[in-house]
Design an enzyme around this catalytic site. Sequence first.
Site, short mmCIF file in Angstrom:
data_model
loop_
_atom_site.label_atom_id
_atom_site.label_comp_id
_atom_site.label_asym_id
_atom_site.label_seq_id
_atom_site.Cartn_x
_atom_site.Cartn_y
_atom_site.Cartn_z
N VAL A 65 21.87 7.86 -55.34
CA VAL A 65 22.56 6.68 -55.82
C VAL A 65 22.18 5.46 -54.97
O VAL A 65 22.03 4.35 -55.50
CB VAL A 65 24.08 6.90 -55.88
CG1 VAL A 65 24.82 5.63 -56.25
CG2 VAL A 65 24.41 8.01 -56.87
N ALA A 68 18.86 4.33 -56.30
CA ALA A 68 19.03 3.70 -57.61
C ALA A 68 19.66 2.32 -57.49
O ALA A 68 19.20 1.35 -58.12
CB ALA A 68 19.88 4.59 -58.52
N GLU A 69 20.69 2.18 -56.67
CA GLU A 69 21.34 0.88 -56.53
C GLU A 69 20.42 -0.13 -55.88
O GLU A 69 20.38 -1.30 -56.27
CB GLU A 69 22.64 0.99 -55.73
CG GLU A 69 23.31 -0.36 -55.58
CD GLU A 69 24.82 -0.32 -55.61
OE1 GLU A 69 25.41 -1.41 -55.52
OE2 GLU A 69 25.41 0.76 -55.70
N SER A 70 19.65 0.30 -54.92
CA SER A 70 18.70 -0.60 -54.27
C SER A 70 17.68 -1.13 -55.27
O SER A 70 17.42 -2.33 -55.32
CB SER A 70 17.99 0.10 -53.11
OG SER A 70 18.91 0.44 -52.10
#
Length: 158
Positions: A65, A68-70
């Site tokens: 996660v 993915a968020e980065s």
Amino acid sequence: MSAESHQSTVPSVEDYIASMPHGMGALNEKMGIELLELSAERVVATMPVEGNTQPYGLLHGGASVVLAESLGSIGAGLHGYPDRAPVGVDINATHHRSATSGLITGTATAIHLGRTSASYDVVLTDERGKRVCTSRITCALVPLDRVGLGTAPVVAGS
């Protein structure tokens, strides 16, 4: 913004990292995330499994996660440049298979690039090309002065 305007403002990976107030950020550095390709439409990076595992030796779902968020935030930041900053408002992840070694590659693909928000599908794969995780992230695009950044970072080449 049009695709043409994004093309003229896409910095190199090195220039992008150098332009950020804290480089890639402390967490990304701890996770070993390496940015390979960036544009508002597509962002690609790798992350090692080693050092990012849970107690059973598997890639930690939270590490997936973080990657993915980065990626989604970087793409959204490029889309909002130079007057808006990305702020994550929603992320989800489905973990498909485990990984115990090697590199994970994340590819974020824009699914919505609006005036006040941007959303990305993010696919994480192992070195065999097998899908490890699928994520979706939405970022609000907030005026820089509302997030404490009076002006945009100066990005060389833009």
